[in-house]
Design a protein around this motif. Structure first.
Motif: not given
Length: 169
Positions: A4-6, A44, A48-49, A52, A56-58, A75, A77
């Motif tokens: 997860t992109s967290t 990573t 996320v930063r 994101h 969507r996940d990475f 990612d 983006r």
């Protein structure tokens, strides 16, 4: 693997890489494991930063050959490309790619072809320290002198490590 992109996803990815390296014969606390784990943390957290996209996940891929370890973080983006820029000394962020560039033997960015996004990758070249290849150490880069002067906290004690300067980019 997909995360997860967290911040939690980035932390889990970093821990997985460290654990996998340990299983592959690069124990916790050894330069190879520590270096690639730090590079993974930077890539990573950037995914996320800066990469994101809601929902969507990475993706993370770790590979090893006889001479190289490679980490890839993908990612979705496309428009946000990573830039290697000098950061003011009093800034609290913005040095992640400087660390990646200093620690990795090679790194770069590749656009995804089958879907939107990009893959940021970094490689560490390995050097055997024994005749039977059981003990490996990292061959990488050191920080350029100009960066060490601007950011003393980023300096690496090259005398006590296995890092060697490699001018290839």
């Amino acid at each position: 693997m997909r995360f997860t992109s967290t911040p939690r996803g980035a932390r889990l990815a970093r821990r997985l890489v460290s654990h996998r390296l340990h299983e592959w014969g690069h124990p916790y606390g050894v330069d190879t494991n520590d270096t690639l784990t730090l590079i993974t943390a930077e890539l990573t957290s950037n995914a996320v930063r800066h990469g994101h996209v809601p929902g969507r996940d990475f993706h993370l891929r770790l590979t090893q050959t006889a001479a190289t370890l490679r980490i890839e973080v993908t990612d979705t983006r496309t428009e946000k490309q990573p830039l290697l820029a000098h950061t003011p000394a009093d800034a609290t962020s913005g040095r992640g790619l400087l660390l990646v560039a200093a620690l990795a033997t090679h790194w770069g960015v590749t656009r995804r072809t089958a879907a939107p996004g990009k893959t940021v990758w970094a490689e560490l070249h390995l050097r055997s320290t024994t005749s039977d290849n059981r003990s490996l150490s990292v061959t990488g880069c050191r920080l350029p002198p100009s960066l060490e002067l601007q950011h003393p906290a980023l300096s690496i004690d090259v005398e006590e490590s296995h890092f060697e300067q490699d001018q290839e980019a």
